[in-house]
Scaffold this motif. Structure first.
Motif, short mmCIF file in Angstrom:
data_model
loop_
_atom_site.label_atom_id
_atom_site.label_comp_id
_atom_site.label_asym_id
_atom_site.label_seq_id
_atom_site.Cartn_x
_atom_site.Cartn_y
_atom_site.Cartn_z
N UNK A 49 0.85 -1.18 0.00
CA UNK A 49 0.00 0.00 0.00
C UNK A 49 0.89 1.24 0.00
N UNK A 50 0.32 2.37 -0.40
CA UNK A 50 1.04 3.64 -0.31
C UNK A 50 0.40 4.48 0.79
N UNK A 51 0.92 5.68 1.00
CA UNK A 51 0.35 6.54 2.03
C UNK A 51 -1.11 6.88 1.72
N UNK A 52 -1.43 7.02 0.46
CA UNK A 52 -2.80 7.33 0.05
C UNK A 52 -2.95 7.04 -1.44
N UNK A 53 -4.08 6.44 -1.81
CA UNK A 53 -4.35 6.20 -3.21
C UNK A 53 -3.82 4.87 -3.71
#
Length: 280
Positions: free
Chosen positions: A84-88
Motif C-alpha cells: 500500500x502507499x500513504x494514500x491512493x
C-alpha cells in the motif's frame, strides 16, 4: 515458474475519506501475512482505525531494492503480501515498481484491489477530454527544469494531469500562466477531504486565484491542463480563420498565430495580423 499460491496484492487506500476503503481491501489486508507500506507510521493509523492487526514493514524509495528481496523470500515461503502507499493507488507516483517487477519475474501472482487515485478523481471532475490523457506525476521541483518541462508539453494534444505540493503550487501556477496563457487549467485540491475544492480557469488567471485566498494554497493538488488543439489531418482543407478561431480561446494571440502558421504554411506575420483582427 513459482508454483505456490502466494500472491502480491497491490491495494489502493483512501486519499482522504476513510469511507472510500472497500470491504475487499480490508479483507485482503487482514488475510495477508505482511503489509509493505510507504510510511508505517501513517499506515498504522489506517490499519488501527480499521481493526487490521497484520504486521507492517516499510517500503519506500530508499529501501525498495533490499525490501524487494525480503518480500520475494516471503512469497517463496508461501506467504502472501500486500503493498500500500500513504494514500491512493500504489506505484502511481509512489514506490513499488521494482517490487512488482521482481515478483513477476520470480513467477508469483500480482493481483490488484483497485480504488482511490487522485489523478483519476481529478480528471473525472475536470470537464476536460478524458478519452486520451497523459499523467506527468510531480513536476520538477526547481524553477528552470519545471518551466522547461511545461514548455515541452505545450504542443501535447492529450489532457495533461500532474501533482503538486502546497509549498510549490504558487511557483508552479506562475509557470503555468507563463507557458500556457489562456489554456484551461483545472486545479483540484484536498480531494475527498473536508475542504475539497476544484476550479476551472485560464492558466493566466491561476496565480491571482490562488493569491486571493490563503486557504487555496493549502493541501495536496492535482492540476488538469487542457491539451493543445489537434492539428488538422494531412490534406484536410482548414482555413486560417477557422484554425485561429479554435486556437484563440486556448492560447494567446502570438502563440495561436505561431501554431496556425506552422500548420497552414502561411507566413507568421500574416497569421499574426489575422489573429489580431479576429481577436478584436
Amino acid at each position: 515458474m513459482a508454483s505456490s499460491g502466494a500472491t502480491l496484492w497491490v491495494v489502493a487506500t483512501p486519499i482522504g475519506n476513510l469511507e472510500d476503503f472497500s470491504p475487499r481491501a480490508r479483507e485482503v489486508l487482514q488475510s495477508v501475512a505482511l503489509i509493505a507500506a510507504e510510511d508505517t507510521r501513517h499506515s498504522r493509523r489506517l490499519t488501527g482505525h480499521l481493526g487490521i492487526a497484520t504486521p507492517l514493514v516499510s517500503l519506500h524509495e530508499h529501501n525498495e531494492i533490499a525490501r524487494t528481496r525480503e518480500i520475494v523470500e516471503r512469497l517463496a515461503a508461501g506467504d502472501s503480501v500486500a503493498v500500500i502507499s500513504d494514500a491512493g493507488t500504489p506505484l502511481i507516483s509512489d514506490p513499488g515498481y521494482q517490487l512488482v517487477s521482481a515478483v513477476r519475474a520470480a513467477g508469483y501472482a500480482v493481483l490488484t484491489v483497485p480504488g482511490p487515485c487522485a489523478a483519476i478523481a481529478a480528471l473525472s471532475v475536470a470537464g476536460l477530454p478524458t478519452d486520451r490523457f497523459a499523467f506527468e506525476g510531480f513536476l520538477p521541483a526547481k524553477a528552470g527544469p519545471r518551466r522547461q518541462r511545461l514548455a515541452n508539453l505545450y504542443d501535447e494534444t492529450r489532457t495533461l494531469v500532474c501533482y503538486e505540493s502546497s509549498h510549490r503550487i504558487a511557483a508552479t501556477a506562475a509557470d503555468l500562466a507563463a507557458v500556457f496563457g489562456e489554456r484551461i487549467v483545472v486545479v483540484a485540491r484536498e480531494l475527498t477531504k473536508l475542504h475539497e475544492q476544484s476550479a476551472s480557469m485560464a492558466a493566466s488567471a491561476l496565480p491571482d486565484w490562488l493569491a486571493a485566498d490563503g486557504n487555496r494554497r493549502r493541501g495536496e493538488f492535482v492540476l488538469v491542463i487542457a491539451g493543445a488543439p489537434t492539428p488538422p489531418a494531412p490534406g484536410s482543407d482548414v482555413s486560417l480563420d477557422a484554425l485561429l478561431a479554435e486556437l484563440l480561446p486556448l492560447a494567446g494571440t502570438k502563440k495561436a498565430a505561431t501554431i496556425a502558421a506552422r500548420l497552414t504554411g502561411v507566413a507568421r506575420n500574416t497569421a499574426y495580423d489575422r489573429a489580431l483582427a479576429l481577436a478584436d
